[in-house]
Design a protein around this motif. Structure first.
Motif, PDB file in Angstrom:
ATOM      1  N   LEU A 137     -81.219  -1.313 -38.524  1.00 57.11           N
ATOM      2  CA  LEU A 137     -80.331  -0.777 -39.703  1.00 57.11           C
ATOM      3  C   LEU A 137     -78.925  -0.071 -38.992  1.00 57.11           C
ATOM      4  CD1 LEU A 137     -81.610   1.485 -42.698  1.00 57.11           C
ATOM      5  CD2 LEU A 137     -79.847   2.305 -40.917  1.00 57.11           C
ATOM      6  N   SER A 138     -77.955  -0.466 -39.758  1.00 57.08           N
ATOM      7  CA  SER A 138     -76.701   0.235 -39.216  1.00 57.08           C
ATOM      8  C   SER A 138     -76.229   1.283 -40.239  1.00 57.08           C
ATOM      9  CB  SER A 138     -75.550  -0.950 -39.036  1.00 57.08           C
ATOM     10  OG  SER A 138     -74.386  -0.631 -38.740  1.00 57.08           O
ATOM     11  N   GLN A 139     -75.652   2.347 -39.904  1.00 56.92           N
ATOM     12  CA  GLN A 139     -75.303   3.240 -40.609  1.00 56.92           C
ATOM     13  C   GLN A 139     -74.252   4.242 -39.939  1.00 56.92           C
ATOM     14  OE1 GLN A 139     -78.848   5.141 -41.800  1.00 56.92           O
ATOM     15  NE2 GLN A 139     -78.318   6.951 -40.297  1.00 56.92           N
ATOM     16  N   THR A 146     -73.361  10.128 -44.591  1.00 58.45           N
ATOM     17  CA  THR A 146     -73.752   9.047 -44.039  1.00 58.45           C
ATOM     18  C   THR A 146     -73.762   7.714 -45.155  1.00 58.45           C
ATOM     19  OG1 THR A 146     -75.417  10.069 -42.838  1.00 58.45           O
ATOM     20  CG2 THR A 146     -75.738   7.820 -42.991  1.00 58.45           C
ATOM     21  N   TYR A 147     -73.252   6.662 -44.537  1.00 60.93           N
ATOM     22  CA  TYR A 147     -73.105   5.419 -45.195  1.00 60.93           C
ATOM     23  C   TYR A 147     -73.736   4.566 -44.879  1.00 60.93           C
ATOM     24  CZ  TYR A 147     -69.128   8.046 -46.888  1.00 60.93           C
ATOM     25  OH  TYR A 147     -67.894   8.916 -47.536  1.00 60.93           O
ATOM     26  N   TYR A 148     -74.724   3.726 -45.328  1.00 62.73           N
ATOM     27  CA  TYR A 148     -75.676   2.520 -45.189  1.00 62.73           C
ATOM     28  C   TYR A 148     -74.595   1.373 -44.995  1.00 62.73           C
ATOM     29  CZ  TYR A 148     -78.922  -1.150 -45.499  1.00 62.73           C
ATOM     30  OH  TYR A 148     -79.687  -2.281 -45.228  1.00 62.73           O
ATOM     31  N   THR A 151     -78.655  -4.184 -42.791  1.00 63.66           N
ATOM     32  CA  THR A 151     -79.810  -4.451 -42.009  1.00 63.66           C
ATOM     33  C   THR A 151     -79.590  -5.747 -41.389  1.00 63.66           C
ATOM     34  OG1 THR A 151     -81.083  -3.395 -43.440  1.00 63.66           O
ATOM     35  CG2 THR A 151     -82.328  -4.733 -42.038  1.00 63.66           C
ATOM     36  N   TYR A 162     -70.977  -0.833 -37.301  1.00 64.20           N
ATOM     37  CA  TYR A 162     -70.833   0.574 -37.135  1.00 64.20           C
ATOM     38  C   TYR A 162     -69.306   0.674 -36.646  1.00 64.20           C
ATOM     39  CZ  TYR A 162     -70.962   5.075 -34.677  1.00 64.20           C
ATOM     40  OH  TYR A 162     -70.857   6.315 -34.122  1.00 64.20           O
TER      41      TYR A 162
END
Length: 229
Positions: A137-139, A146-148, A151, A162
Motif C-alpha cells: 500500500l502506498s500513502q 494522509t492520502y492513499y 496498492t 509516494y
C-alpha cells in the motif's frame, strides 16, 4: 484589529515601533470586565495616534535551511498564537520523509528533532510503502493529512508513487486527488489488494459493506439491498 489579541482570559493590547520606542508596549484587560476588548482596542489606537502606526514586520525566508532532522521547504504564511508570535514553516521530516508544519524557531535552534515518530512511521526500507496482505500500500502524509495513493504488487512501485506525490506537492503545491470509483457503479469499487468488488454505503449511521468475487454479484446485492438505487 492589529495589535489586539486574546489569550488565557485577557484581551491584550500591544505596540512595537523600534525606531520610535525601541521596546514593546503591552497592556492587559481581564475578561471579567465586559468592556475588556473595547479597552484593549482603544489602548492600541491611542499608541498609534501618539507614536504612529508600527511598520509590518517582514517574514523571514527559511527555505533551504537544513539540519540532521529537517529540511525547510517554505513558509506557511501562518504564525503561532500568543504575544510572541513565531513563523510556521513547511518542512520535510528526514526520519519519516513526511511533510509537516513546524515552529521555525524550534527548527532553527534544533529543539525539534522529528525522531519521536520514527518507529511508528518507518515500516519498510521503502518510504511510503506498507505491506498489506501480500501487496504494498502506498500513502503520503502532507501537513498532517494522509492520502492513499494505491496498492501495488511490489514495494519499489509503491514507494515511487509516494515520491511522485511528494514531488508534485513540493514543486507545484498539488495535493493528491481522491481516488475515483473504478467500476462506474455507485457504492461499488474494485480492491486490487484482495481482487474483490466491494459494496460500501452508510445508511442511518451504519456502515454496510460486502465483498464479491465479480462485479455482477456486487451489483445484484446492491439492487437487492437498496431496491435498485
Amino acid at each position: 484589529m492589529r495589535g489586539v489579541t486574546h489569550n488565557r482570559g485577557y484581551w491584550i493590547a500591544s505596540y512595537r515601533n523600534a525606531k520610535v520606542l525601541g521596546r514593546r508596549l503591552t497592556k492587559s484587560f481581564n475578561d471579567s470586565d465586559c468592556r475588556a476588548k473595547e479597552k484593549a482596542i482603544k489602548q492600541r489606537a491611542s499608541w498609534v495616534a501618539k507614536y504612529g502606526e508600527a511598520p509590518h514586520r517582514s517574514r523571514a525566508d527559511y527555505s533551504g535551511f537544513e539540519n540532521d532532522n529537517f529540511e525547510v521547504l517554505g513558509d506557511t504564511g501562518k504564525s503561532t498564537k500568543g504575544i510572541k508570535k513565531t513563523q510556521i514553516v513547511i518542512v520535510r521530516n528526514k526520519h519519516t520523509q513526511e511533510l509537516e508544519e513546524h515552529n521555525a524557531a524550534a527548527i532553527i535552534s534544533g529543539q525539534a528533532t522529528g525522531i519521536g515518530n520514527r518507529k511508528s512511521k518507518m515500516r519498510s526500507t521503502f518510504p511510503g510503502a506498507f505491506p498489506k496482505k501480500g501487496k504494498w500500500l502506498s500513502q503520503v502524509s502532507i501537513l498532517g493529512k494522509t492520502y492513499y495513493l494505491g496498492t501495488f504488487s511490489n514495494a519499489p512501485d509503491a514507494s515511487k508513487a509516494y515520491y511522485n506525490a511528494l514531488k508534485a506537492w513540493e514543486q507545484h503545491g498539488e495535493i493528491p486527488k481522491p481516488r475515483k470509483n473504478n467500476t462506474g457503479e455507485k457504492n461499488i469499487s474494485y480492491r486490487e489488494d484482495t481482487r474483490t468488488f466491494r459494496f460500501r454505503k452508510t445508511i442511518n449511521g451504519r456502515m454496510i459493506t460486502a465483498e464479491f468475487s465479480n462485479l455482477g454479484e456486487a451489483i445484484a446485492f446492491k439492487h437487492k439491498y437498496l431496491g435498485g438505487n
